[in-house]
Write an enzyme that holds these catalytic residues in place. Structure first.
Site, PDB file in Angstrom:
ATOM      1  N   GLY A 239      12.044 -21.903  -9.711  1.00 15.60           N
ATOM      2  CA  GLY A 239      13.165 -22.925  -9.896  1.00 15.60           C
ATOM      3  C   GLY A 239      14.402 -22.563 -10.833  1.00 15.60           C
ATOM      4  O   GLY A 239      15.516 -23.211 -11.099  1.00 15.60           O
ATOM      5  N   PRO A 276       9.260 -17.665  -8.684  1.00 13.97           N
ATOM      6  CA  PRO A 276      10.722 -17.563  -8.504  1.00 13.97           C
ATOM      7  C   PRO A 276      10.955 -16.920  -7.022  1.00 13.97           C
ATOM      8  O   PRO A 276      10.539 -16.187  -6.580  1.00 13.97           O
ATOM      9  CB  PRO A 276      11.306 -16.506  -9.524  1.00 13.97           C
ATOM     10  CG  PRO A 276       9.668 -15.583  -9.792  1.00 13.97           C
ATOM     11  CD  PRO A 276       8.666 -16.341  -9.465  1.00 13.97           C
ATOM     12  N   GLY A 277      11.993 -17.540  -6.453  1.00 17.13           N
ATOM     13  CA  GLY A 277      12.563 -17.177  -5.541  1.00 17.13           C
ATOM     14  C   GLY A 277      13.826 -16.852  -5.506  1.00 17.13           C
ATOM     15  O   GLY A 277      14.506 -15.737  -5.199  1.00 17.13           O
ATOM     16  N   ARG A 278      14.810 -17.906  -5.693  1.00 18.44           N
ATOM     17  CA  ARG A 278      16.305 -17.648  -5.642  1.00 18.44           C
ATOM     18  C   ARG A 278      16.720 -16.678  -6.644  1.00 18.44           C
ATOM     19  O   ARG A 278      17.746 -15.734  -6.366  1.00 18.44           O
ATOM     20  CB  ARG A 278      17.091 -19.177  -6.180  1.00 18.44           C
ATOM     21  CG  ARG A 278      18.379 -19.038  -6.060  1.00 18.44           C
ATOM     22  CD  ARG A 278      19.065 -20.312  -6.594  1.00 18.44           C
ATOM     23  NE  ARG A 278      18.250 -21.629  -6.246  1.00 18.44           N
ATOM     24  CZ  ARG A 278      18.711 -22.448  -5.082  1.00 18.44           C
ATOM     25  NH1 ARG A 278      19.585 -21.998  -4.521  1.00 18.44           N
ATOM     26  NH2 ARG A 278      18.165 -23.462  -5.023  1.00 18.44           N
ATOM     27  N   TYR A 318      23.933 -28.752   1.012  1.00 21.97           N
ATOM     28  CA  TYR A 318      23.953 -29.402  -0.253  1.00 21.97           C
ATOM     29  C   TYR A 318      25.407 -29.119  -0.944  1.00 21.97           C
ATOM     30  O   TYR A 318      25.393 -29.085  -2.406  1.00 21.97           O
ATOM     31  CB  TYR A 318      23.121 -28.131  -1.108  1.00 21.97           C
ATOM     32  CG  TYR A 318      21.889 -27.807  -0.581  1.00 21.97           C
ATOM     33  CD1 TYR A 318      20.639 -28.878  -0.276  1.00 21.97           C
ATOM     34  CD2 TYR A 318      21.633 -26.587  -0.088  1.00 21.97           C
ATOM     35  CE1 TYR A 318      19.494 -28.527   0.146  1.00 21.97           C
ATOM     36  CE2 TYR A 318      20.326 -26.135   0.587  1.00 21.97           C
ATOM     37  CZ  TYR A 318      19.382 -26.994   0.679  1.00 21.97           C
ATOM     38  OH  TYR A 318      18.233 -26.725   1.467  1.00 21.97           O
ATOM     39  N   CYS A 346      31.111 -26.197  16.522  1.00 22.31           N
ATOM     40  CA  CYS A 346      31.918 -27.314  16.815  1.00 22.31           C
ATOM     41  C   CYS A 346      31.632 -28.630  15.839  1.00 22.31           C
ATOM     42  O   CYS A 346      30.940 -29.755  16.586  1.00 22.31           O
ATOM     43  CB  CYS A 346      31.656 -27.783  18.239  1.00 22.31           C
ATOM     44  SG  CYS A 346      31.964 -26.346  19.061  1.00 22.31           S
ATOM     45  N   TYR A 375      17.637 -18.199   0.561  1.00 17.96           N
ATOM     46  CA  TYR A 375      17.939 -19.718   1.423  1.00 17.96           C
ATOM     47  C   TYR A 375      19.182 -19.436   2.308  1.00 17.96           C
ATOM     48  O   TYR A 375      20.079 -20.465   2.570  1.00 17.96           O
ATOM     49  CB  TYR A 375      18.199 -20.761   0.640  1.00 17.96           C
ATOM     50  CG  TYR A 375      16.960 -20.872  -0.370  1.00 17.96           C
ATOM     51  CD1 TYR A 375      15.665 -21.063   0.235  1.00 17.96           C
ATOM     52  CD2 TYR A 375      17.043 -20.759  -1.824  1.00 17.96           C
ATOM     53  CE1 TYR A 375      14.461 -21.342  -0.623  1.00 17.96           C
ATOM     54  CE2 TYR A 375      15.890 -21.019  -2.584  1.00 17.96           C
ATOM     55  CZ  TYR A 375      14.746 -21.058  -2.195  1.00 17.96           C
ATOM     56  OH  TYR A 375      13.663 -21.215  -2.905  1.00 17.96           O
TER      57      TYR A 375
HETATM   58  N1  LLP Z   1       7.352 -22.677  -5.630  1.00 19.90           N
HETATM   59  C1  LLP Z   1       7.502 -23.979  -4.915  1.00 19.90           C
HETATM   60  C2  LLP Z   1       6.537 -24.697  -4.840  1.00 19.90           C
HETATM   61  C3  LLP Z   1       8.861 -24.471  -4.245  1.00 19.90           C
HETATM   62  O1  LLP Z   1       8.699 -25.480  -3.585  1.00 19.90           O
HETATM   63  C4  LLP Z   1      10.058 -23.739  -4.518  1.00 19.90           C
HETATM   64  C5  LLP Z   1      11.225 -23.937  -3.796  1.00 19.90           C
HETATM   65  C6  LLP Z   1       9.610 -22.355  -5.084  1.00 19.90           C
HETATM   66  C7  LLP Z   1       8.611 -22.132  -5.852  1.00 19.90           C
HETATM   67  C8  LLP Z   1      11.111 -21.305  -5.344  1.00 19.90           C
HETATM   68  O2  LLP Z   1      12.206 -22.047  -6.238  1.00 19.90           O
HETATM   69  P1  LLP Z   1      13.267 -20.987  -6.422  1.00 19.90           P
HETATM   70  O3  LLP Z   1      12.959 -20.099  -7.599  1.00 19.90           O
HETATM   71  O4  LLP Z   1      13.711 -20.317  -5.392  1.00 19.90           O
HETATM   72  O5  LLP Z   1      14.270 -22.244  -7.051  1.00 19.90           O
HETATM   73  N2  LLP Z   1      16.790 -24.595   0.417  1.00 19.90           N
HETATM   74  C9  LLP Z   1      17.354 -24.844  -1.153  1.00 19.90           C
HETATM   75  C10 LLP Z   1      16.177 -24.534  -2.330  1.00 19.90           C
HETATM   76  C11 LLP Z   1      14.814 -25.140  -1.679  1.00 19.90           C
HETATM   77  C12 LLP Z   1      13.869 -24.787  -2.791  1.00 19.90           C
HETATM   78  C13 LLP Z   1      12.627 -25.270  -2.406  1.00 19.90           C
HETATM   79  N3  LLP Z   1      11.505 -24.954  -3.082  1.00 19.90           N
HETATM   80  C14 LLP Z   1      18.651 -24.342  -1.456  1.00 19.90           C
HETATM   81  O6  LLP Z   1      19.259 -23.678  -0.574  1.00 19.90           O
HETATM   82  O7  LLP Z   1      19.194 -24.281  -2.417  1.00 19.90           O
END
Ligand code: LLP
Length: 421
Positions: A239, A276-278, A318, A346, A375
């Site tokens: 997050g 962490p992902g983003r 978003y 379109c 994403y």
């Molecule tokens: N762990 C869980 C259980 C999650 O649901 C998520 C993201 C993460 C980790 C990773 O979160 P991050 O570090 O990436 O913030 N498609 C959206 C974001 C959706 C996030 C969903 N869950 C976007 O493009 O902003």
């Protein structure tokens, strides 16, 4: 920080000119930087160096095999949310004991596959799911390591579609019910409680909501231990946000986050897991596109690109802001003009930016969307029968296509015509 910078006016990805990649693979495409992925992973890893920990990359952000292997080779674990992601993680060589399985709707088959292939833990999201995991593990004659995801009811102060830690959200069990649910977990066969899981949302730009949630987790750890549960791991979710605009105040760094985790949870002696992902993938990727047309409208001018909402849905979904920069840097002092930057799909929703100030551009010129590594490709579709665009990975002065653009025939031949037609 990332490795996409101008050199003598030309945008580079590490030591490769973005225009050279475009010449080789055609536009549009995604390009990722190995050095940026590596640096971001290591920042988290070092931020938690004060104790035992595992950084489980949330592969939903970008799940190409080459990206997963880059991170897995550095020692990353993976956070998966589907049977498909589990299979991808395994295919990239991630050992089962470094994979955590999250998500509110794990199916019987997904649970079975993960238990058979090896899993570090399931992050359980409801009592019915917990009972199914217990049943499947018992059938297989094994024990499933579990945490239970608690919903701490804190406001993550992020976009409503990506906030997950309020009681109105579908995620986790209410923290007020935790003792009851852990008691049931302890009584069920085939389960081994290992810890607690929490994730409150995505693109958080302030540490306060994390801290509020983690304080509740600290209290819960003491309570559950007093109840006799063996709480040895705390999965704190992902997050942490990234800067999407350069003018924005910079969000907290992984180092600040790690120090806050130590302050709130360090005394408990638990192994810390984060997802962490983003922050790992976001600023490690660009979407590169070229201008098809410049169109002068009534009171506004449109820049029509060859990338569209099917390639990058975030602005449409978003209202997300992505910086869009020319691949050939504008001359200093050149006049900027406002454009609506759109794709060819379109729908009016196929708009990346409105009134965005851009230097003069012409048909065929390349532009790059920054912060598109997370994403981006994973949320793309073939809407309008637009082929999924290639993904390219750069490593120093080398680059490789890590997912090729499908041909129209490949797309069409996935359909089958029933006999009666
Ligand atoms: N762990 C869980 C259980 C999650 O649901 C998520 C993201 C993460 C980790 C990773 O979160 P991050 O570090 O990436 O913030 N498609 C959206 C974001 C959706 C996030 C969903 N869950 C976007 O493009 O902003």
């Amino acid at each position: 920080m990332d490795h996409f910078i101008y050199r003598d006016g030309a945008l580079f990805a590490e030591d490769v000119a973005v225009a050279d990649i475009a010449a080789a693979v055609g536009s549009p495409f995604y390009v990722y930087s190995t050095a940026t992925l590596t640096r971001h992973f290591q920042l988290f890893d070092e931020a938690l160096d004060w104790g035992p920990h595992l950084v489980c990359y949330a592969m939903k952000a970008a799940s190409n095999q080459a990206i997963l292997k880059t991170l897995a080779d550095l020692g990353a674990g993976m956070d998966v949310v589907s049977g498909g992601e589990y299979a991808r993680a395994k295919a990239a060589g991630v050992p089962g004991d470094r994979i955590v399985f999250s998500g509110v709707g794990k199916t019987h088959d997904e649970i079975r596959a993960a238990l058979s292939g090896g899993i570090r833990q399931f992050n359980v999201e409801s009592e019915p799911e917990m009972r199914v995991i217990s049943q499947v593990a018992s059938e297989l004659g094994t024990e499933a390591p579990i945490t239970i995801r608690v919903n701490p009811d804190v406001d993550a102060k992020t976009h409503a579609k990506i906030a997950t830690g309020k009681s109105e959200n579908k995620f986790g069990i209410p923290i007020s019910k935790a003792r009851e649910v852990y008691a049931e977990a302890a009584s069920l066969p085939g389960l081994r409680v290992v810890g607690i899981d929490v994730h409150i949302g995505s693109q958080l730009t302030d540490l306060a909501p994390f801290e509020a949630a983690y304080q509740k987790v600290a209290e819960l750890t003491e309570t559950l231990r007093a109840d006799g549960h063996d709480i040895t791991r705390l999965d704190l979710g992902g997050g942490l946000g990234i800067p999407y605009t350069r003018s924005n105040e910079a969000p907290p760094l992984p180092t600040d986050y790690g120090a806050m985790v130590q302050r709130t949870l360090g005394h408990l002696g638990c192994e810390i897991e984060i997802e962490p992902g983003r922050l790992i993938a976001g600023n490690a990727g660009l979407l590169v596109s070229s201008v098809i047309y410049l169109k002068n409208g009534d009171g506004r001018d449109f820049l029509i690109l060859d990338a569209a909402m099917n390639d990058l849905i975030r602005p449409a979904m978003y209202e997300a802001h992505h910086e869009i920069i020319p691949v050939q840097e504008a001359a200093p002092g050149v006049d900027l003009a406002p454009y609506d930057i759109v794709g060819p799909v379109c729908e009016s929703g196929d708009t990346f930016a409105k009134g965005r100030l851009m230097p003069p551009l012409a048909s065929g010129d390349l532009v790059a969307f920054r912060s598109a590594g997370a994403y981006g490709a994973v949320m793309s579709s073939e809407y309008n029968t637009r082929p999924l665009i290639p993904e390219v990975l750069v490593h120093g002065d080398q680059f490789a296509v890590i997912r090729a653009r499908p041909t129209f025939d490949e797309i069409i031949n996935r359909d089958t015509i029933p006999e009666w037609l």
